[in-house]
Design a protein around this motif. Structure first.
Motif, PDB file in Angstrom:
ATOM      1  N   LEU A  53      43.774  51.429  53.075  1.00 47.50           N
ATOM      2  CA  LEU A  53      42.767  50.566  52.101  1.00 47.50           C
ATOM      3  C   LEU A  53      43.439  49.776  51.432  1.00 47.50           C
ATOM      4  N   ILE A  54      44.717  50.025  50.791  1.00 48.49           N
ATOM      5  CA  ILE A  54      45.352  49.237  50.050  1.00 48.49           C
ATOM      6  C   ILE A  54      45.843  47.857  50.690  1.00 48.49           C
ATOM      7  N   VAL A  55      46.256  47.973  52.112  1.00 47.04           N
ATOM      8  CA  VAL A  55      46.748  46.946  52.650  1.00 47.04           C
ATOM      9  C   VAL A  55      45.715  46.003  53.139  1.00 47.04           C
ATOM     10  N   LEU A  56      44.382  46.562  53.199  1.00 41.38           N
ATOM     11  CA  LEU A  56      43.158  45.369  53.504  1.00 41.38           C
ATOM     12  C   LEU A  56      42.977  44.956  52.406  1.00 41.38           C
ATOM     13  N   LEU A  83      45.440  47.433  41.234  1.00 47.52           N
ATOM     14  CA  LEU A  83      46.186  48.563  41.405  1.00 47.52           C
ATOM     15  C   LEU A  83      45.628  49.648  40.409  1.00 47.52           C
ATOM     16  N   THR A  84      45.634  49.070  39.156  1.00 41.37           N
ATOM     17  CA  THR A  84      45.466  50.152  38.115  1.00 41.37           C
ATOM     18  C   THR A  84      44.060  50.595  37.836  1.00 41.37           C
ATOM     19  N   VAL A  85      43.101  49.725  38.291  1.00 39.70           N
ATOM     20  CA  VAL A  85      41.734  49.990  37.938  1.00 39.70           C
ATOM     21  C   VAL A  85      41.076  50.546  39.172  1.00 39.70           C
ATOM     22  N   VAL A  86      41.255  50.018  40.173  1.00 36.43           N
ATOM     23  CA  VAL A  86      40.750  50.294  41.550  1.00 36.43           C
ATOM     24  C   VAL A  86      41.527  51.558  42.324  1.00 36.43           C
ATOM     25  N   PHE A  87      42.617  51.475  42.052  1.00 33.60           N
ATOM     26  CA  PHE A  87      43.560  52.543  42.812  1.00 33.60           C
ATOM     27  C   PHE A  87      44.286  53.665  41.802  1.00 33.60           C
ATOM     28  N   GLY A  88      44.014  53.709  40.647  1.00 32.06           N
ATOM     29  CA  GLY A  88      44.519  54.381  39.365  1.00 32.06           C
ATOM     30  C   GLY A  88      46.101  54.560  39.396  1.00 32.06           C
ATOM     31  N   ILE A  89      46.658  53.461  39.595  1.00 35.92           N
ATOM     32  CA  ILE A  89      48.363  53.334  39.586  1.00 35.92           C
ATOM     33  C   ILE A  89      48.701  53.182  38.004  1.00 35.92           C
ATOM     34  N   PRO A  90      49.847  53.934  37.698  1.00 43.30           N
ATOM     35  CA  PRO A  90      49.931  53.641  36.148  1.00 43.30           C
ATOM     36  C   PRO A  90      50.389  52.264  35.894  1.00 43.30           C
ATOM     37  N   ALA A 131      39.147  31.148  38.270  1.00 40.63           N
ATOM     38  CA  ALA A 131      38.401  32.138  38.755  1.00 40.63           C
ATOM     39  C   ALA A 131      39.380  33.535  38.929  1.00 40.63           C
ATOM     40  N   VAL A 132      40.462  33.389  39.240  1.00 41.20           N
ATOM     41  CA  VAL A 132      41.506  34.261  39.661  1.00 41.20           C
ATOM     42  C   VAL A 132      41.883  35.069  38.609  1.00 41.20           C
ATOM     43  N   PRO A 133      42.477  34.465  37.498  1.00 41.26           N
ATOM     44  CA  PRO A 133      43.050  34.977  36.368  1.00 41.26           C
ATOM     45  C   PRO A 133      41.720  35.732  35.515  1.00 41.26           C
ATOM     46  N   ILE A 134      40.736  34.884  35.431  1.00 43.16           N
ATOM     47  CA  ILE A 134      39.617  35.472  34.861  1.00 43.16           C
ATOM     48  C   ILE A 134      39.382  36.853  35.415  1.00 43.16           C
ATOM     49  N   PHE A 135      39.192  37.011  36.627  1.00 45.30           N
ATOM     50  CA  PHE A 135      38.777  37.943  37.403  1.00 45.30           C
ATOM     51  C   PHE A 135      39.942  39.160  37.056  1.00 45.30           C
ATOM     52  N   GLY A 136      41.003  38.928  37.099  1.00 42.63           N
ATOM     53  CA  GLY A 136      42.037  40.030  36.662  1.00 42.63           C
ATOM     54  C   GLY A 136      41.989  40.423  35.477  1.00 42.63           C
ATOM     55  N   GLY A 137      41.775  39.504  34.365  1.00 41.85           N
ATOM     56  CA  GLY A 137      41.816  39.693  33.130  1.00 41.85           C
ATOM     57  C   GLY A 137      40.588  40.812  32.632  1.00 41.85           C
ATOM     58  N   LEU A 138      39.417  40.578  33.130  1.00 38.42           N
ATOM     59  CA  LEU A 138      38.231  41.311  32.781  1.00 38.42           C
ATOM     60  C   LEU A 138      38.243  42.678  33.522  1.00 38.42           C
ATOM     61  N   LEU A 139      38.935  42.587  34.666  1.00 37.53           N
ATOM     62  CA  LEU A 139      38.844  43.936  35.473  1.00 37.53           C
ATOM     63  C   LEU A 139      39.953  45.019  34.500  1.00 37.53           C
ATOM     64  N   LEU A 140      41.105  44.361  34.094  1.00 36.27           N
ATOM     65  CA  LEU A 140      42.039  45.291  33.020  1.00 36.27           C
ATOM     66  C   LEU A 140      41.288  45.566  31.880  1.00 36.27           C
ATOM     67  N   LEU A 141      40.713  44.748  31.376  1.00 37.84           N
ATOM     68  CA  LEU A 141      39.760  45.132  30.019  1.00 37.84           C
ATOM     69  C   LEU A 141      38.622  45.843  30.173  1.00 37.84           C
ATOM     70  N   PHE A 142      37.997  45.875  31.075  1.00 34.25           N
ATOM     71  CA  PHE A 142      36.678  46.616  31.130  1.00 34.25           C
ATOM     72  C   PHE A 142      36.865  47.710  32.368  1.00 34.25           C
ATOM     73  N   GLY A 143      37.856  47.675  33.098  1.00 33.84           N
ATOM     74  CA  GLY A 143      37.782  48.774  34.149  1.00 33.84           C
ATOM     75  C   GLY A 143      38.175  50.109  33.501  1.00 33.84           C
ATOM     76  N   ARG A 144      37.976  51.109  34.311  1.00 33.39           N
ATOM     77  CA  ARG A 144      38.252  52.429  33.859  1.00 33.39           C
ATOM     78  C   ARG A 144      39.718  52.611  33.365  1.00 33.39           C
TER      79      ARG A 144
END
Length: 253
Positions: free
Chosen positions: A2-5, A29-36, A240-253
């Motif tokens: 899944l990570i590869v895809l 990696l951090t938000v979706v897959f739980g990597i430190p 759009a790409v850095p906005i997506f990454g930033g928001l994911l880090l801020l509001f992801g679990r």
């Protein structure tokens, strides 16, 4: 698998916009897959070594790379990246996560201003003008390289938007040249930055293999579309790409 895809899908987009994509890779990696966060930083920055080889070669074939500028800025960037990796190793995970997110959002804002307000203020310098030469060239290249290198090493983001803005403003490149040349600049930055995280013990070899496998194939294919699609699509994607990454880090679990 899944990570590869997922990394392949990201690679298509990152190759298209000429981005190393470490920021959005870190977020996924951090938000979706739980990597430190520290491991995600080291792994994603190291993965860019292989992604940049693939993407930069593809952009070179497409005529999007200014080789002299890319090599000069990249050398100084590599020095800054190694220093930045040592700084990141001493930062707590929580603080590092939101700082990385803020850097991604800031980079998106700067790109937006440069791309959509090209005739205003410091962004009004025409790409038809000649870039710096002689000692001015080396001073500009070293300054841009060191600053973006430290940002890359500290936050693992590759500093793609900052590099592209520097190329657009100080070296007067076209949007296509800035996208391709940025990939060449990031190559040595990723190399020494990854080495810095390796010495600090924040590198997962198996994860690196999975991330690299997906990104390298996707980036090579994605670079083929940089000149083939409408420049407006490229501009929107770059922001759009850095906005997506930033928001994911801020509001992801």
């Amino acid at each position: 698998m899944l990570i590869v895809l997922v990394m392949f899908a990201l690679g298509l987009l990152l190759g298209f916009i000429g981005a190393g994509g470490a920021g959005v890779v870190i977020a996924v990696l951090t938000v979706v897959f739980g990597i430190p966060i520290h491991t995600a930083l080291g792994t994603s920055l190291s993965a860019m070594i292989f992604t940049m080889i693939s993407g930069a070669y593809s952009h070179f074939r497409e005529g999007n790379v200014v080789v002299k500028n890319g090599i000069a800025i990249g050398i100084f960037g590599a020095i800054g990246a190694f220093i930045g990796a040592q700084i990141a190793a001493g930062l707590p995970a929580k603080e590092l996560k939101w700082m990385t997110a803020c850097m991604l959002l800031l980079s998106a804002l700067l790109l937006f201003l440069r791309i959509f307000f090209a005739n205003k203020g410091i962004f009004s310098r025409s790409e038809s003008e000649e870039g710096p030469v002689g000692i001015s060239f080396w001073l500009t290249a070293s300054g841009l390289g060191l600053v973006t290198g430290v940002l890359s090493g500290t936050f693992g983001i590759g500093a793609t938007p900052f590099i592209q803005i520097g190329l657009l403003i100080f070296f007067h490149m076209s949007i296509h040249q800035s996208a391709g040349t940025t990939m060449l600049v990031i190559l040595p930055i990723a190399l020494l930055g990854g080495l810095g995280y390796l010495t600090a013990g924040h590198l997962d070899v198996l994860l690196l293999f999975k991330v690299t496998t997906g990104l390298i194939v996707g980036a090579y294919i994605g670079a083929k579309f940089t000149r083939r699609l409408d420049p407006f699509i490229l501009k929107i994607s770059m922001v759009a790409v850095p906005i997506f990454g930033g928001l994911l880090l801020l509001f992801g679990r």
